[in-house]
Design a protein around this motif. Structure first.
Motif, PDB file in Angstrom:
ATOM      1  N   LEU A  88       0.870  -1.173   0.004  1.00  0.00           N
ATOM      2  CA  LEU A  88       0.072   0.049  -0.002  1.00  0.00           C
ATOM      3  C   LEU A  88       0.922   1.278  -0.006  1.00  0.00           C
ATOM      4  O   LEU A  88       1.802   1.269   0.857  1.00  0.00           O
ATOM      5  N   PRO A  89       0.867   2.189  -1.131  1.00  0.00           N
ATOM      6  CA  PRO A  89       1.588   3.377  -1.088  1.00  0.00           C
ATOM      7  C   PRO A  89       0.733   4.274  -0.008  1.00  0.00           C
ATOM      8  O   PRO A  89      -0.071   4.393   0.225  1.00  0.00           O
TER       9      PRO A  89
ATOM     10  N   LEU B  14      -7.795   2.377   2.983  1.00  0.00           N
ATOM     11  CA  LEU B  14      -8.048   1.189   2.321  1.00  0.00           C
ATOM     12  C   LEU B  14      -7.292  -0.017   3.352  1.00  0.00           C
ATOM     13  O   LEU B  14      -8.088  -1.089   3.162  1.00  0.00           O
ATOM     14  N   GLY B  15      -6.050   0.167   3.719  1.00  0.00           N
ATOM     15  CA  GLY B  15      -5.391  -0.883   4.570  1.00  0.00           C
ATOM     16  C   GLY B  15      -6.325  -1.228   5.804  1.00  0.00           C
ATOM     17  O   GLY B  15      -6.522  -2.328   6.291  1.00  0.00           O
ATOM     18  N   ALA B  16      -6.752  -0.129   6.613  1.00  0.00           N
ATOM     19  CA  ALA B  16      -7.900  -0.403   7.386  1.00  0.00           C
ATOM     20  C   ALA B  16      -8.987  -1.087   7.246  1.00  0.00           C
ATOM     21  O   ALA B  16      -9.355  -1.997   7.792  1.00  0.00           O
ATOM     22  N   GLN B  17      -9.573  -0.545   5.933  1.00  0.00           N
ATOM     23  CA  GLN B  17     -10.764  -1.421   5.517  1.00  0.00           C
ATOM     24  C   GLN B  17     -10.458  -3.100   5.256  1.00  0.00           C
ATOM     25  O   GLN B  17     -11.158  -3.778   5.703  1.00  0.00           O
ATOM     26  N   LEU B  18      -9.476  -3.319   4.575  1.00  0.00           N
ATOM     27  CA  LEU B  18      -8.857  -4.597   4.427  1.00  0.00           C
ATOM     28  C   LEU B  18      -8.751  -5.363   5.668  1.00  0.00           C
ATOM     29  O   LEU B  18      -9.223  -6.494   5.830  1.00  0.00           O
ATOM     30  N   GLU B  19      -8.245  -4.675   6.778  1.00  0.00           N
ATOM     31  CA  GLU B  19      -8.155  -5.454   7.918  1.00  0.00           C
ATOM     32  C   GLU B  19      -9.490  -5.723   8.490  1.00  0.00           C
ATOM     33  O   GLU B  19      -9.458  -6.876   9.261  1.00  0.00           O
ATOM     34  N   ARG B  20     -10.565  -4.798   8.424  1.00  0.00           N
ATOM     35  CA  ARG B  20     -11.626  -5.088   8.967  1.00  0.00           C
ATOM     36  C   ARG B  20     -12.312  -6.261   8.516  1.00  0.00           C
ATOM     37  O   ARG B  20     -12.996  -7.121   9.095  1.00  0.00           O
ATOM     38  N   GLU B  21     -12.165  -6.160   7.087  1.00  0.00           N
ATOM     39  CA  GLU B  21     -12.766  -7.307   6.196  1.00  0.00           C
ATOM     40  C   GLU B  21     -12.000  -8.727   6.728  1.00  0.00           C
ATOM     41  O   GLU B  21     -12.864  -9.729   6.784  1.00  0.00           O
TER      42      GLU B  21
ATOM     43  N   PRO C 150     -15.240  -6.192  -5.734  1.00  0.00           N
ATOM     44  CA  PRO C 150     -13.754  -6.144  -5.622  1.00  0.00           C
ATOM     45  C   PRO C 150     -13.523  -4.743  -4.835  1.00  0.00           C
ATOM     46  O   PRO C 150     -14.136  -3.686  -4.792  1.00  0.00           O
ATOM     47  N   VAL C 151     -12.381  -4.845  -4.199  1.00  0.00           N
ATOM     48  CA  VAL C 151     -11.977  -3.657  -3.365  1.00  0.00           C
ATOM     49  C   VAL C 151     -10.826  -3.004  -3.809  1.00  0.00           C
ATOM     50  O   VAL C 151     -10.502  -1.844  -3.970  1.00  0.00           O
ATOM     51  N   VAL C 152      -9.986  -3.820  -4.489  1.00  0.00           N
ATOM     52  CA  VAL C 152      -8.434  -3.385  -4.931  1.00  0.00           C
ATOM     53  C   VAL C 152      -8.114  -4.412  -6.051  1.00  0.00           C
ATOM     54  O   VAL C 152      -8.153  -5.679  -5.949  1.00  0.00           O
ATOM     55  N   ILE C 153      -7.308  -3.557  -7.040  1.00  0.00           N
ATOM     56  CA  ILE C 153      -6.893  -4.830  -8.279  1.00  0.00           C
ATOM     57  C   ILE C 153      -5.285  -4.208  -8.258  1.00  0.00           C
ATOM     58  O   ILE C 153      -5.019  -3.002  -8.335  1.00  0.00           O
ATOM     59  N   GLN C 154      -4.521  -5.174  -8.118  1.00  0.00           N
ATOM     60  CA  GLN C 154      -3.082  -4.710  -8.375  1.00  0.00           C
ATOM     61  C   GLN C 154      -2.515  -5.513  -9.870  1.00  0.00           C
ATOM     62  O   GLN C 154      -2.786  -7.044  -9.973  1.00  0.00           O
TER      63      GLN C 154
ATOM     64  N   GLN D 159       1.273   0.287  -8.874  1.00  0.00           N
ATOM     65  CA  GLN D 159       0.079   1.033  -8.765  1.00  0.00           C
ATOM     66  C   GLN D 159      -1.183  -0.020  -8.489  1.00  0.00           C
ATOM     67  O   GLN D 159      -1.383  -1.026  -9.081  1.00  0.00           O
ATOM     68  N   LEU D 160      -2.015   0.698  -7.535  1.00  0.00           N
ATOM     69  CA  LEU D 160      -3.372  -0.001  -7.228  1.00  0.00           C
ATOM     70  C   LEU D 160      -4.494   0.640  -7.914  1.00  0.00           C
ATOM     71  O   LEU D 160      -4.511   1.785  -8.199  1.00  0.00           O
ATOM     72  N   PHE D 161      -5.375  -0.189  -8.336  1.00  0.00           N
ATOM     73  CA  PHE D 161      -6.718   0.431  -8.945  1.00  0.00           C
ATOM     74  C   PHE D 161      -7.742   0.168  -7.937  1.00  0.00           C
ATOM     75  O   PHE D 161      -8.272  -0.872  -7.325  1.00  0.00           O
ATOM     76  N   LEU D 162      -8.858   1.129  -7.941  1.00  0.00           N
ATOM     77  CA  LEU D 162      -9.752   1.167  -6.720  1.00  0.00           C
ATOM     78  C   LEU D 162     -11.045   1.549  -7.387  1.00  0.00           C
ATOM     79  O   LEU D 162     -11.309   2.131  -8.710  1.00  0.00           O
ATOM     80  N   PRO D 163     -12.097   1.096  -6.810  1.00  0.00           N
ATOM     81  CA  PRO D 163     -13.571   1.425  -7.268  1.00  0.00           C
ATOM     82  C   PRO D 163     -13.823   2.731  -7.472  1.00  0.00           C
ATOM     83  O   PRO D 163     -14.447   3.341  -8.377  1.00  0.00           O
ATOM     84  N   SER D 164     -13.224   3.459  -6.793  1.00  0.00           N
ATOM     85  CA  SER D 164     -13.355   5.259  -6.730  1.00  0.00           C
ATOM     86  C   SER D 164     -12.466   5.768  -7.813  1.00  0.00           C
ATOM     87  O   SER D 164     -12.730   7.004  -8.200  1.00  0.00           O
ATOM     88  N   ASP D 165     -11.601   5.075  -8.570  1.00  0.00           N
ATOM     89  CA  ASP D 165     -10.753   5.748  -9.626  1.00  0.00           C
ATOM     90  C   ASP D 165     -11.544   5.822 -10.580  1.00  0.00           C
ATOM     91  O   ASP D 165     -12.990   5.601 -10.762  1.00  0.00           O
ATOM     92  N   PRO D 166     -11.215   6.911 -11.730  1.00  0.00           N
ATOM     93  CA  PRO D 166     -11.907   7.054 -12.906  1.00  0.00           C
ATOM     94  C   PRO D 166     -12.533   5.844 -13.582  1.00  0.00           C
ATOM     95  O   PRO D 166     -11.834   4.905 -13.574  1.00  0.00           O
TER      96      PRO D 166
END
Length: 710
Positions: free
Chosen positions: A339-340, A346-353, A399-403, A415-422
């Protein structure tokens, strides 16, 4: 003197009958008698004869036959011969189900299944030994590629033993379908060259003609090409070229190599469509891309057509799509996920899940470092993505994140891709996940884990188990056509200069390297759904329809196998003392699968339970597992997709083979119960699917072929 009634059944497909005459003898415990008849078998017919024999033959042991010819050896496919003796004698069955060629004498033993230790009559034991000796000369192992399972020794389908070949009806349909599909592609090529494509929706012009039995295969399927690194942007990050990002245009589109400030173009076989300025294609322009390498059950087709961009459908595919074998529940955050700065939330969300047990992952690391193909002088690209997904309380997998690629010395923080990206960036990331999924689906889970494993089972069965062995009778319906379809694949699909080399980014040798890596992950547990699903943490998920149906089918198949096994193996010591069975086990593990005992495969059977589990794996792999992976597959060309995934005209549904290998009433009752259980599951799945927006049909028993035939 006694009267015998003989019934001779001939196969129903083309050229099964013969113009040659056939001579028959009956061999009993008390003597032998030639039957005075000249049979000329006719296709699809059962012929009946009554003949008087001057002496008592006793219990029938063999039926001998010889086919005579003068000028032309007209092969005859003999199904089954039954003989009703005088008085109250039970009808004796002599299963054949093979081609009769030449003028030699063929001896068919009375068809009651027997273990080697059961044979008090020496004639049966000698027959078993001679049969296996002949088979081992006919069915030889070969090495296609080092480090992969052994195969049947056959350079092409014509080199195969006749009884492993396609029947003529199947051969004609198979070859006609390929030619018809190729012609359709030519016509579409001409049609599209004569018309311009001004928007992605124009791709609908090519969706006419052949479709699979599960209609609605809505995605482009023309050959794939690529032209260099893609450019993506995100407001929070600088614009950079992703050299490791696979710039392969799915579905025949080619995204040209341009920096983001330039006007992008989409190319298709020389035709180009100008796109808006501003750094790349709009979201709508990827409409035809995302499902280019996946197939979703099409009922209702329009829903898939409309919702293909949704994250919900993207996640659904990992559970119930063409390749449900990669997803697993996370037990820790993947070490490759870096995680950059700025993504602490995002890291906190992943830990919760993760703590809630609702975090899942699909890691395509097997593709990392696989050399990409070069097609028509153009370098191709491969991704090795990681996808993390979360399970919502209502069972949706999102999906939460794509590497796209793992960390490397040149890119320590990918680089990571997120649902909030363009939308374009996020959609394109999902496209490349689907592209990587295609590679593993076709090579690891389809070719290796079903086709090549099934071939090992088939060759070992023919080499080690005589026709009288109950395990041979159990398995023989489930190896029909497998050797020929695999031989054709090695000579046409994955051969040098074959379809993979011409059109797939893992072709040109990368596909062989990928298969070798996959072979190292081929464990015994991975082929057994109760173990595999438990290892991947996918048990008890209501929305996991593949998992649910696979477990139900495994249970039904296991009861069928146990029913047959327990008829012949009354104690564990009988299993341990069966030399033919133990040789078959060693042949699979040590020979065919290349010393696979270190990956959990047994080298011997010590109990009935262990034998039943292994046989259930064999039947499941050759039937249900192949059905789940094959029916939803997507390939590179519309021709190949339709051809490989369509329902075959001579398809035999699971458990409904017509060959009567078992003659005892108890064995027949076990098979009847198997069919009843499958019909019950069919009704359950049909009722469930009526309540679903996207029905899951891949493991509906009526859709599952009884063997690997396509």
């Amino acid at each position: 003197m006694g009267r015998y009634r003989i019934r001779v059944a001939t196969g129903a497909w083309l050229f099964s009958g013969s113009h040659n005459s056939v001579q028959l003898w009956l061999v009993g415990a008390c003597g032998e008698a030639e039957l005075q008849l000249q049979l000329r078998p006719a296709r699809g017919q059962e012929e009946e004869f009554d003949r008087d024999v001057p002496k008592d033959l006793g219990p029938l042991q063999f039926l001998k036959l010889r086919k005579h010819h003068s000028l032309v050896d007209d092969a005859w496919f003999c199904d089954l011969i039954t003989v009703q003796g005088p008085g109250a004698c039970e009808e004796a069955a002599f299963p054949c189900y093979r081609w009769v060629q030449g003028q030699g004498v063929l001896s068919l033993p009375e068809g009651t299944a027997r273990l080697a230790g059961d044979n008090a009559l020496d004639v049966f034991q000698k027959h078993r030994e001679n049969e296996l000796k002949e088979r081992q000369e006919l069915y030889c192992w070969d090495t296609w590629k080092e480090g992969l399972p052994l195969t049947i020794a056959a350079g092409c389908q014509d080199d195969l033993p006749p009884n492993m070949r396609f029947h003529e009806d199947k051969r004609l349909d198979f070859e006609w379908a390929l030619k018809a599909g190729a012609l359709e592609m030519v016509l579409k090529r001409v049609y599209t060259l004569l018309s311009s494509w001004n928007r992605p929706e124009d791709f609908d012009q090519i969706f006419w003609g052949q479709k699979g039995a599960l209609a609605g295969q809505w995605f482009p399927q023309v050959p794939i090409h690529s032209r260099g690194p893609l450019w993506t942007t995100r407001p929070s990050q600088p614009r950079v070229p992703h050299d490791s990002f696979p710039a392969e245009a799915l579905g025949g589109l080619i995204i040209s190599q341009r920096p983001p400030e330039c006007k992008a173009r989409v190319w298709r076989q020389g035709a180009c469509v100008p796109e808006p300025l501003g750094g790349g294609l709009e979201e709508r322009d990827l409409r035809v891309l995302v499902n280019a390498h996946s197939y979703i059950p099409p009922d209702p087709t329009e829903k898939v057509h409309q919702c293909w961009r949704d994250d919900e459908l993207f996640g659904y595919q990992f559970l119930n799509g063409a390749n449900p074998m990669l997803l697993r529940r996370s037990t820790s955050l993947p070490c490759r996920l870096v995680l950059p700065p700025g993504l602490e939330a995002l890291g906190a969300q992943l830990e919760r899940e993760l703590q809630n047990g609702s975090l899942f992952e699909a890691d395509f690391i097997l593709l990392d470092g696989i050399p990409a193909n070069v097609i028509r002088g153009e370098k191709q690209y491969l991704a090795a993505p990681l996808v993390l997904l979360r399970m919502t309380p209502n069972g949706k997998l999102l999906p939460v994140v794509i590497q796209i690629q793992p960390p490397s010395p040149s890119t320590p923080t990918p680089q990571l891709f997120l649902p909030s990206d363009p939308p374009f960036a996020w959609l394109l990331a999902k496209v490349w996940v689907r592209n990587a999924d295609f590679q593993l689906h076709q090579l690891q889970y389809h070719l290796l884990n079903t086709h090549l494993v099934a071939e090992v089972i088939a060759v070992a069965t023919m080499r080690c188990l005589p026709g009288l062995h109950p395990v041979f009778k159990l398995l023989i319906p489930h190896i029909r056509y497998t050797m020929e379809i695999n031989t054709r694949a090695r000579s046409q699909l994955i051969s040098e200069g074959g379809i993979f080399d011409k059109a797939v980014s893992t072709g040109g040798g990368g596909h062989v390297q990928l298969l070798r890596r996959a072979m190292a992950q081929l464990t015994y547990r991975s082929l057994c759904p109760p173990d595999d699903l438990a290892d991947r943490g996918l048990l008890g998920i209501p929305s996991a329809l593949y998992a649910h149906d696979a477990l139900r089918l495994w249970g039904i198949t296991a009861r069928y196998v146990e029913g047959i096994v327990h008829l012949f193996y009354h104690r564990d010591d009988i299993v341990r003392g069966d030399p033919e069975l133990q040789a078959w086990c060693r042949e699979i593990t040590e020979v065919g699968l290349c010393q696979a005992q270190d990956r959990g495969f047994p080298v011997s059977f010590q109990s009935r339970k262990q034998l039943c589990h292994f046989l259930t794996m064999c039947v499941f792999t050759c039937t249900a597992q192949h059905g789940a992976i094959n029916q939803g597959q997507a390939c590179l060309q519309m021709t190949i997709t339709w051809h490989l995934g369509r329902r075959q005209p001579d398809m035999v549904p699971l458990g409904h083979h017509k060959e009567k290998y078992f003659s005892s009433p108890k064995a027949k009752a076990v098979l009847n119960q198997f069919q009843t259980d499958l019909e019950s599951l069919e009704r359950e799945i049909t009722a469930r699917n009526e309540q679903l927006d996207l029905p899951y049909d891949y493991l509906k028993p009526s859709h599952i072929e009884n063997s690997v035939t396509i």
